[in-house]
Design an enzyme around this catalytic site. Sequence first.
Site, PDB file in Angstrom:
ATOM      1  CD  GLN A  83     -50.809  31.440  27.680  1.00 21.14           C
ATOM      2  OE1 GLN A  83     -51.924  30.933  27.589  1.00 21.14           O
ATOM      3  NE2 GLN A  83     -50.508  32.309  28.633  1.00 21.14           N
TER       4      GLN A  83
ATOM      5  N   GLY B 258     -57.626  30.658  31.689  1.00 19.11           N
ATOM      6  CA  GLY B 258     -57.414  30.081  30.365  1.00 19.11           C
ATOM      7  C   GLY B 258     -55.940  29.904  30.091  1.00 19.11           C
TER       8      GLY B 258
HETATM    9 NI    NI Z   1     -52.853  34.861  27.939  1.00 12.19          NI
END
Ligand code: NI
Length: 169
Positions: free
Chosen positions: A51, A46
């Site tokens: 991020q 994932g």
């Molecule tokens: Ni993560």
Amino acid sequence: MPLLTILQYPDPRLHTVARPVSAFDDRLRRLAADMLETMYDSGGIGLAATQVDVHERLIVMDISEERNQPLVVVNPEIIWTSEARKINEEGCLSVPGVYDRVERFESVHVRVWDLEGNARTLEAQDVMAICIQHEMDHLLGKVFVEYLSLLKRDRIKKKMRKAQREDAH
Ligand code: NI
């Protein structure tokens, strides 16, 4: 398509709260495709947009063994959680090499949108339930190590900073 750079803990940008996606357009589809490619390249199950330093409510996942069942989730909202909780070992592409135990709901129902702007309810159990809760935390600026003790977290921060210094040389 380019691989995206994954922010590494304790980068403060990982603590940004994402805003909802408002346009289901080509830019969003390109971003999702690049995130999937980046996730597959890194061997993760994932990846949240947070991020890759894009602060919008977008997640990509693939929990299949064969790595051929990509799932793109836009604007996820949890609408039901099980009474039962379960402790599992988690890791994160933003905290490579660190695995630790985190308690999560055993199952969750999540209202999700796809890239075309269609909504449905995702009934997530087992690995899928863990993964989506972990990724949704990223969208709120939370990294899984924040569930651990302060002592452990400090140790992880030191280890990560040291690794990042060594990488820079
Ligand atoms: Ni993560």
